[in-house]
Design an enzyme around this catalytic site. Sequence first.
Site, PDB file in Angstrom:
ATOM      1  N   GLY A 150       1.195  -1.787 -11.795  1.00  0.00           N
ATOM      2  CA  GLY A 150       1.958  -3.066 -11.926  1.00  0.00           C
ATOM      3  C   GLY A 150       1.418  -4.065 -13.356  1.00  0.00           C
ATOM      4  CG  LEU A 197      -5.474  -7.691 -17.107  1.00  0.00           C
ATOM      5  CD1 LEU A 197      -3.901  -7.374 -16.732  1.00  0.00           C
ATOM      6  CD2 LEU A 197      -5.312  -8.092 -18.969  1.00  0.00           C
ATOM      7  CG  ASN A 198      -8.153 -12.968 -11.995  1.00  0.00           C
ATOM      8  OD1 ASN A 198      -9.330 -12.901 -11.751  1.00  0.00           O
ATOM      9  ND2 ASN A 198      -7.400 -13.890 -11.955  1.00  0.00           N
ATOM     10  CG  PHE A 226      -1.527  -1.487   1.417  1.00  0.00           C
ATOM     11  CD1 PHE A 226      -2.543  -1.765   0.522  1.00  0.00           C
ATOM     12  CD2 PHE A 226      -1.219  -2.253   2.444  1.00  0.00           C
ATOM     13  CE1 PHE A 226      -3.158  -2.893   0.586  1.00  0.00           C
ATOM     14  CE2 PHE A 226      -1.925  -3.361   2.655  1.00  0.00           C
ATOM     15  CZ  PHE A 226      -2.828  -3.983   1.854  1.00  0.00           C
ATOM     16  N   GLY A 273      -5.763  -1.142  -8.832  1.00  0.00           N
ATOM     17  CA  GLY A 273      -5.547  -1.238  -7.394  1.00  0.00           C
ATOM     18  C   GLY A 273      -5.854  -0.086  -6.443  1.00  0.00           C
ATOM     19  CD  GLU A 274      -2.569   3.563  -6.303  1.00  0.00           C
ATOM     20  OE1 GLU A 274      -1.749   3.746  -5.599  1.00  0.00           O
ATOM     21  OE2 GLU A 274      -2.761   3.910  -7.683  1.00  0.00           O
ATOM     22  N   GLY A 276      -0.170  -8.785  -3.232  1.00  0.00           N
ATOM     23  CA  GLY A 276      -1.692  -9.086  -2.842  1.00  0.00           C
ATOM     24  C   GLY A 276      -2.431  -8.796  -4.242  1.00  0.00           C
ATOM     25  CB  THR A 277      -1.880  -6.451  -6.782  1.00  0.00           C
ATOM     26  OG1 THR A 277      -0.553  -7.011  -7.009  1.00  0.00           O
ATOM     27  CG2 THR A 277      -1.827  -5.339  -6.084  1.00  0.00           C
ATOM     28  CD  GLN A 303      -5.839  -5.188  -5.989  1.00  0.00           C
ATOM     29  OE1 GLN A 303      -5.143  -4.087  -6.037  1.00  0.00           O
ATOM     30  NE2 GLN A 303      -5.223  -5.907  -4.971  1.00  0.00           N
TER      31      GLN A 303
END
Lengths: 167, 726, 324
Positions: free
Chosen positions: B506, B612-613, B238, B686-687, B464-465, B620
Amino acid sequence: MQITLTVNETDHTLDLDPRVTLLDALRNHLDLAGSRKGCDHGQCGACTVLVNGRRINSCLALAVMHEGDAITTVEGLSNGTLSPLQEAFIDHDGFQCGYCTPGQICSATAMLDELDAGWPSHVSASLDGPCELTEAELAERMSGNLCRCSCYPGINAAIRDARDRQA
Amino acid sequence: MTIDLKLDDKSEDRAKTLAQGLLGTPADRPEGHLKVTGAAIYAADSVPENCAFGMLVRAPGQGALTCTNAEDIRAMPGVLAVIRDPRMIRNAAQGTANEAPVQGVDHAAYTGQPVALVVAESFEQARHAAHALKIIAEGPPGPVDPDAVKPEGEPDAQGDLDAAMADAPHTIDAEYTTAGHSSAPMEPHAAVADWDGENLTVRASLQMLKYNRNELADCLGIDPENVRLLSPYVGGGFGSKLGISAECVAAAIAAQELQRPVRVVQHRRQVFETVTRRSETRQRIRLAADADGRLTGLGHEALVSNLPDESFAEPVTQASAFAYAAANRLIGERVARLHRPAAGSVRAPGEAVGVTAFECAMDELATELGLDPIDLRLRNIPDKDPQSGIPFSSHMLAETLRDGADRFGWQGRDPAPRNQRDGEWWIGTGMAAAFRVNLLSEAEARITLTAEGARVETDMTDIGTGTYAILTQIAGEALGLTADRVTVKLGDTDYPPGSGSGGSMGAASTGNAVWLAALDLRQQLASKMECDEGDLTLKDGQATCGNTSRALSDLLGGDTLSGHGHIDAGKAFEDVRQSTFGAHFAEVAVNDITGEVRVRRMLGSFAAGRILNEKTARSQCHGGMTWGIGMALTEGLTHDRRDGHIVNRDLAEYHIATNADVPPLEVHFLEERDPWAGPMQSKGLGELGICGAGAAILNAVHHACGVRLRDMPATPDRVLAGLSAL
Amino acid sequence: MKHFDYLRAEDTTAACEAGFGRGAAFIAGGTNLLDLMKLEVMAPDTLIDVTRLGLDKIEEEDGGLRIGATVTNSDLAADMRVRRDWPVLSRALLAGASGQLRNKATTGGNLLQRTRCPYFYDTDTPCNKRTPGEGCAALGGETRNHAILGTSEHCIALHPSDMAVALRALDAQIEVQSPEGKRRAYYMDNFYCLPGDTPHIETMLEPGDLITSVFLPAPKGDRQVYRKVRDRASYAFALVSVAAVIRMEEGKIAHAAIGFGGLAPQPWRDIEVDATLTGAKPSAALFDKAADILLQGAETHGGDDFKIPLARRLLPAVLEEATS
């Protein structure tokens, strides 16, 4: 001090400084690092293990005080095959970074037993029991395990699914 | 061979042409088994033979430091060394710093600075000896109050905001504050350092290894080639593990001095102090609107803080630059130089707190206008970047707002506050928009292909992403392999340098590098098939081109092929504005007696290019939304007003959300491809989930009970004060 | 954590004798003691393990319950008799800590839980409770979690327990065995000491005194409510909590015993509050009056100012619930 700890049904004789916590005994002396250290003060639950079937924070336990107790760590939950909870955690993405996960799974394992024993919780409408595993009950009972990735939806779905699979 | 791609332009959607059917599926994480059994190895989990244990020591105050009993401490049982080395660092490096942060142990710039390391044969001995080490700080504390200093910097002006405010029939001029935040990853920062001659290996918990390697080498004054970092599993980051942190440097120094491996794990209380926090913010937001709710003026000024000599300033207004149209604008940050622990990136630096406050102000404006808050936003979507005039690569705000509103059941909402009651509880709903800039950074990856399958290697991390999962999927999709035939190896500086995990970059950065490495292999396979790469179909280990089909194992004939990909950001990130968008909705209950707030449900609708997934992407967003709950209601660093030290520096008093704080969270993704974002056409996710989430909650609190909470976290005392003042 | 000698006591007599030694401390659950020892806020020379003394039973006695000192919070909260007749105790226990901590924390230990004052926890700041005469960093510092009743100029630390608040409202007694082998009992009302100029002295216990049990007399009120306000939904200490034990007769309050958490250096009870309520007919005015009496001497310190309005709203709500 020389002590014998019974971890995952195996006896280990160790010569330990009395200051060594159960968590550090597992991690630093028994090569059982699956129990994680998140805070070392009972504030996160990452170190949760089962002692005589009950979940505790192993960071706030002295190893010397647990001679004779049956200690189960995450490494002891799966015997070649994953436990239903472990499988369900994968299926429901009940983790991201994975650091709190062993604690979550140990905690959930014992939590379901507490529920079956009719233990009430803070959110139980009645103290008379038995308790259903409502969303509120599940969340309250698992609140001793913090997850900063915040996988609570996945964790809760996994626990519910595992319970259904076992039923 | 390497396939290089500098993103200067749009990319073709190559994933569309691939056949495996792996990409975009909600695949399980390949490392899941290791994580649920406790077998995944984090930094502090392996204790090498002959390992010594180090414990950092904090400065008890600020100013010049002296250590008065080092000799006594060295004589304590088991103690091996008391290290006060000028190479030790003041605080963790900023993300992508690529060089040492401020170093030294003779002076404390803030209370809690790590200024010594005590090493002993056992953890218990080290911990006690570290506590016994006496450090005296002489000197009055530097300024610790943001209001006590003249801040640096000025906001950027376009047009005349003051005039727009004076002329507009509807205005908002309000001040919002957000408390400082701690990333508080569950895994504390940890390092095991071991030297072999001149070569240093450190098992660490870090997000961006290629930078961290250079930072550590710079700290130690050695060649980066002599440093190897290993972070295959990282227990959350984070932002707190972007830059090299104090324990890594200290462990390396100690291991060098003692000629044996040394493990240093930060105590949780040290994590709060030595690792960068999110700055507290004070934000003045001004909005001027015409009678139709079209913005004519937009002001977003923020005061943040950091230590002297830190380059980072919380970019609070980053999204305000492009979120809404308005001709007259005043936007920017000022930095107060304070002697509080260093500030740096924490999940969604800038937008997390900036969009949240701004979206609260938009809600106030909607109320002022008597306009539905969704309508207000729809009326102010800019057709191009309002500040620079460049076009958007894609713009999905309207779509997410409408999608979220439909799914949440927003239609027919009675906008009047204090209108719904359930016993002691006021019930209300609120919404907010979400914005987060989309970035890409240089990344490389290598794939080795054999008859057994593919092995992907990059020093990228998975904090963890879901990196293991999505890189497996990209490689498998591109090479026609099922997931079980793809191995992803991460977190080792011996592998090609990936982007690292940070800034939501990422997946797109390293993901595209993996695609390029796979493309390299596809070209090699096409050549073996004697066809164009574009005509090659790879699926389930079979290569097909026209009427020819051969098993990969046959095609490889025992050979090992190697593909290498390299991507970097180019003009695609200058010529167009790239952002992700979303809409948050929340229903809350506010206790009329106690001021407690409970979130009853939340829904987010997000657009971030190709997902993507779906499984890991959803997780997330759950994380981001939950952080929004924390920011809005429970999380805040408290600084002692006299010396600025963090008072609530543990997980009992710094309140991250527990399971019981989080209601059912609903997440929806809108189908989108952003050709400017690279061949995978995916953007960072992620954010996004945290940006604005807290605003939906606080706007719902207002709708529920009529109280505007402009200071976060809105703890019961603050809500109660508002209720009492009604 | 300082090095200590570990001693596993075989019986209470041996435990008390060992506990009389200088620098000795008893350990049972250890959830607070080890927390503090790791930070060297507490640094005993000897730890006497009292978990194997057979003090883990809950037995009926004279219409009440005798709860062994090492009965865990979980077992106590789940005990069917407690759930039925002393529900405020179950509720208070369940509102505290986490499932894991409740499995470890004990009855005796919970009574002796130390304050959460952040300056008490921080050995780099002065604290009169930790080191008598050193000064108090909380005064003039961050005071959101501090006491507003019963404090002194030397200490404004708060007692953090939930369980003890309920026990105080239930008129529990604490049985203590001394190193001389004598047993004596304290009412909750007399067990704790206010800080005055000796904030390091928190209870009436003398060196070597071991809490052996807690006696719960037959409940005097069947209407029992525990309500806790905290900063998050679970796993947090109280901002303010109220334990009410009420008996109604013919529309009037025949018995009122109200305990308070989050307000004072000890689980708080104000006999004037109880007296005001007893014999009166429930009404909003009465409840407000009770709150006024409770808070008449309150002194706040900035960060904890909110506790006055919070307690003022919470007490009437609890009383309303308990009397209606």
